[in-house]
Design a protein around this motif. Structure first.
Motif, mmCIF file in Angstrom:
data_model
loop_
_atom_site.group_PDB
_atom_site.id
_atom_site.type_symbol
_atom_site.label_atom_id
_atom_site.label_comp_id
_atom_site.label_asym_id
_atom_site.label_seq_id
_atom_site.Cartn_x
_atom_site.Cartn_y
_atom_site.Cartn_z
ATOM 1 N N ILE A 1 0.845 -1.188 0.000
ATOM 2 C CA ILE A 1 0.000 0.000 0.000
ATOM 3 C C ILE A 1 0.881 1.239 0.000
ATOM 4 C CG2 ILE A 1 -1.758 1.276 1.268
ATOM 5 C CD1 ILE A 1 -2.462 -1.504 2.564
ATOM 6 N N VAL A 2 0.658 2.100 -0.987
ATOM 7 C CA VAL A 2 1.353 3.380 -1.040
ATOM 8 C C VAL A 2 0.699 4.294 -0.015
ATOM 9 C CG1 VAL A 2 1.918 5.379 -2.482
ATOM 10 C CG2 VAL A 2 1.873 3.082 -3.490
ATOM 11 N N LEU A 3 1.511 4.921 0.810
ATOM 12 C CA LEU A 3 1.004 5.781 1.866
ATOM 13 C C LEU A 3 0.661 7.157 1.299
ATOM 14 C CD1 LEU A 3 3.513 4.745 4.659
ATOM 15 C CD2 LEU A 3 1.158 3.955 4.346
ATOM 16 N N ALA A 4 -0.333 7.172 0.407
ATOM 17 C CA ALA A 4 -0.721 8.400 -0.282
ATOM 18 C C ALA A 4 -1.994 9.010 0.282
ATOM 19 C CB ALA A 4 -0.912 8.113 -1.770
ATOM 20 N N GLY A 5 -2.585 8.375 1.275
ATOM 21 C CA GLY A 5 -3.777 8.920 1.887
ATOM 22 C C GLY A 5 -5.081 8.353 1.376
ATOM 23 N N GLN A 6 -5.055 7.403 0.417
ATOM 24 C CA GLN A 6 -6.301 6.814 -0.055
ATOM 25 C C GLN A 6 -6.956 5.971 1.039
ATOM 26 O OE1 GLN A 6 -5.208 4.885 -3.837
ATOM 27 N NE2 GLN A 6 -6.759 6.195 -4.750
ATOM 28 N N LEU A 7 -6.159 5.231 1.775
ATOM 29 C CA LEU A 7 -6.671 4.463 2.902
ATOM 30 C C LEU A 7 -6.469 5.290 4.164
ATOM 31 C CD1 LEU A 7 -5.784 2.076 0.783
ATOM 32 C CD2 LEU A 7 -6.239 0.672 2.756
#
Length: 95
Positions: free
Chosen positions: A72-78
């Motif tokens: 999971i990319v820590l881009a703020g989607q989750l």
């Protein structure tokens, strides 16, 4: 987004193995979380993994765990709550 495992409740004892570009979080010698600078990798149920990959652009198959995991990319989607739930799941799936 900065990931901080110390803020996640419901996780028991674990050890951390630091490598050059990542940190491995281990339960009884088995990895349950891989932390990179911008991503995390976790163990995950295949059906949940497929669902999350379809729903979020920032979720993909784990390089470390393969089909048995999720990166999971820590881009703020989750949200931080969703990430905490996934880390707890990964911890509990690790024998």
């Amino acid at each position: 987004m900065v990931f901080d495992i110390s803020k996640i409740s419901g996780i028991g004892e674990f050890t951390v193995q630091k490598e050059k570009d990542r940190e491995l979080y281990l339960k009884n010698g088995r990895t349950f979380l891989v932390l990179h600078r911008n991503t995390i990798e976790i163990r995950c149920d295949q059906k949940l993994s497929n669902l999350l990959k379809e729903k979020y652009e920032s979720a993909m198959e784990s390089r470390y765990f393969g089909r048995g995991g999720l990166e999971i990319v820590l881009a703020g989607q989750l949200s931080s709550i969703e990430l905490a739930d996934l880390v707890r799941l990964s911890y509990n799936l690790t024998a």
